[in-house]
Design a protein around this motif. Sequence first.
Motif, PDB file in Angstrom:
ATOM      1  N   MET A 121      46.835  41.371  58.224  1.00 21.50           N
ATOM      2  CA  MET A 121      45.378  41.374  58.080  1.00 21.50           C
ATOM      3  C   MET A 121      44.844  39.945  58.159  1.00 21.50           C
ATOM      4  SD  MET A 121      45.211  44.217  55.027  1.00 21.50           S
ATOM      5  CE  MET A 121      43.534  43.863  54.478  1.00 21.50           C
ATOM      6  N   GLY A 122      45.513  39.041  57.450  1.00 17.59           N
ATOM      7  CA  GLY A 122      45.092  37.647  57.476  1.00 17.59           C
ATOM      8  C   GLY A 122      45.202  37.038  58.861  1.00 17.59           C
ATOM      9  N   GLU A 123      46.259  37.378  59.566  1.00 15.61           N
ATOM     10  CA  GLU A 123      46.432  36.856  60.922  1.00 15.61           C
ATOM     11  C   GLU A 123      45.311  37.334  61.842  1.00 15.61           C
ATOM     12  OE1 GLU A 123      50.381  38.169  61.893  1.00 15.61           O
ATOM     13  OE2 GLU A 123      51.248  36.213  61.395  1.00 15.61           O
ATOM     14  N   ARG A 124      44.903  38.588  61.680  1.00 17.98           N
ATOM     15  CA  ARG A 124      43.816  39.112  62.514  1.00 17.98           C
ATOM     16  C   ARG A 124      42.498  38.412  62.187  1.00 17.98           C
ATOM     17  NH1 ARG A 124      45.254  44.225  64.799  1.00 17.98           N
ATOM     18  NH2 ARG A 124      43.127  44.467  65.605  1.00 17.98           N
ATOM     19  N   VAL A 125      42.265  38.140  60.908  1.00 19.65           N
ATOM     20  CA  VAL A 125      41.065  37.402  60.521  1.00 19.65           C
ATOM     21  C   VAL A 125      41.053  36.036  61.195  1.00 19.65           C
ATOM     22  CG1 VAL A 125      39.877  36.264  58.601  1.00 19.65           C
ATOM     23  CG2 VAL A 125      40.711  38.599  58.329  1.00 19.65           C
ATOM     24  N   PRO A 127      47.113  35.757  50.918  1.00 19.65           N
ATOM     25  CA  PRO A 127      48.515  35.318  50.921  1.00 19.65           C
ATOM     26  C   PRO A 127      48.637  33.831  51.237  1.00 19.65           C
ATOM     27  CG  PRO A 127      48.316  37.432  52.030  1.00 19.65           C
ATOM     28  CD  PRO A 127      46.914  36.975  51.731  1.00 19.65           C
ATOM     29  N   PRO A 128      49.519  33.121  50.540  1.00 16.34           N
ATOM     30  CA  PRO A 128      49.624  31.654  50.703  1.00 16.34           C
ATOM     31  C   PRO A 128      49.801  31.195  52.147  1.00 16.34           C
ATOM     32  CG  PRO A 128      50.879  32.362  48.796  1.00 16.34           C
ATOM     33  CD  PRO A 128      50.411  33.613  49.466  1.00 16.34           C
ATOM     34  N   GLN A 165      46.720  48.460  59.006  1.00 15.77           N
ATOM     35  CA  GLN A 165      47.137  49.234  57.838  1.00 15.77           C
ATOM     36  C   GLN A 165      47.594  50.646  58.181  1.00 15.77           C
ATOM     37  OE1 GLN A 165      44.108  47.774  58.377  1.00 15.77           O
ATOM     38  NE2 GLN A 165      43.164  47.099  56.473  1.00 15.77           N
ATOM     39  N   THR A 166      47.622  51.000  59.449  1.00 12.83           N
ATOM     40  CA  THR A 166      47.850  52.386  59.856  1.00 12.83           C
ATOM     41  C   THR A 166      49.135  52.978  59.295  1.00 12.83           C
ATOM     42  OG1 THR A 166      46.588  52.121  61.898  1.00 12.83           O
ATOM     43  CG2 THR A 166      48.198  53.900  61.834  1.00 12.83           C
ATOM     44  N   ALA A 180      51.404  44.246  55.681  1.00 15.94           N
ATOM     45  CA  ALA A 180      50.010  44.538  56.042  1.00 15.94           C
ATOM     46  C   ALA A 180      49.082  43.404  55.625  1.00 15.94           C
ATOM     47  CB  ALA A 180      49.566  45.850  55.401  1.00 15.94           C
ATOM     48  N   ARG A 181      49.249  42.917  54.420  1.00 14.60           N
ATOM     49  CA  ARG A 181      48.359  41.858  53.939  1.00 14.60           C
ATOM     50  C   ARG A 181      48.485  40.598  54.801  1.00 14.60           C
ATOM     51  NH1 ARG A 181      46.062  45.550  51.776  1.00 14.60           N
ATOM     52  NH2 ARG A 181      45.946  45.897  49.535  1.00 14.60           N
ATOM     53  N   HIS A 182      49.693  40.287  55.232  1.00 16.08           N
ATOM     54  CA  HIS A 182      49.875  39.109  56.094  1.00 16.08           C
ATOM     55  C   HIS A 182      49.246  39.355  57.466  1.00 16.08           C
ATOM     56  CE1 HIS A 182      51.830  35.346  57.293  1.00 16.08           C
ATOM     57  NE2 HIS A 182      52.032  35.936  58.451  1.00 16.08           N
TER      58      HIS A 182
END
Length: 326
Positions: free
Chosen positions: A300-304, A15-16, A102-103, A296-298
């Motif tokens: 996920m990126g934040e957790r990375v 995501p951008p 993603q739960t 979820a996609r955002h």
Amino acid sequence: MAKAPLSVVVTRRLPPAIEARMDELFAVTRPEGDAFTRDEVLARLRDADVLVPTLSDPVDAPMLAASDRLRLVANYGAGVDHIDVATARQRGVLVSNTPGVQTEDTADMTMALILAVIRRMPEGMAKMQQGDWEGWAPEAMLGGRLRGRKLGILGMGRIGQAVARRASAFGMEVSYHNRRRLHSGIEDPLGATYLESLDRMVAQSDVLSVNCPHTPATFHLMNARRLRLMKPTAVIVNTSRGEVIDENALTRMLRGGDLAGAGLDVYERGRGVNPRLRALPNVVLTPHIASATREARHEMGERVIVNMQTFADGHRPPDQVVPAML
């Protein structure tokens, strides 16, 4: 003297907003198109401190051996069956993932598939799109009622528990099989009954939901023998990993009328879905989209980013994965 930022290789476009934040914190190399090829990743990995792959990017022993500099694989996703975690550990490379993000979305998708199969929604939609609807009739497009049906949940982690909460609200009777029984403080509010015998749970379930990860122990856990234990009126839903089910055996049973239906979001051979499975009217297939929400996609990126920044600060990533967890 300021410390040099981590050199990061990202295998696919994210995501951008996530890409912009990564660029502020790290020295990032990413593809101009949708994704790097494996050879392109290997070429860039030699100068990287961190690799950010997705579940579509196998991180095997040869890839890990391609770089002596690599110190962290910060996976964009919860599942890590595409990463050789044991070899990474041997090489001193940490692995992190994004658990829990993603739960709720995956549990939503599980219930959507259960409803779609039992209420025959794709068949009804096809009739409408093809102009074949002949109007309301007492016996037309009869499906089933969820209330009172027995739901068996294979794998009672975060997602399994979220599915149980939703199923209970629909009036389903919930049982589960897990490596370990849940504490009563978790089990009781869910109204879920633990069954130590997977065979027993499979045999009594009207709906079986697969919510366990893919590990060597769960490969083909739902094999031909166990699938034959299911009621001919039962349906099976999988939003976890395709390898847990013997897809060829499942296809044969569905074609033979030995199972009432299936709802699948994941497949044993990835994109290589059995064409006989695609042709069945009692099967609902979706393209691995259980976690495909913008939220979820955002997240996920934040957790990375948190995992990478924590590592850059000299600490272990909060979502570190070790072989004992698998």
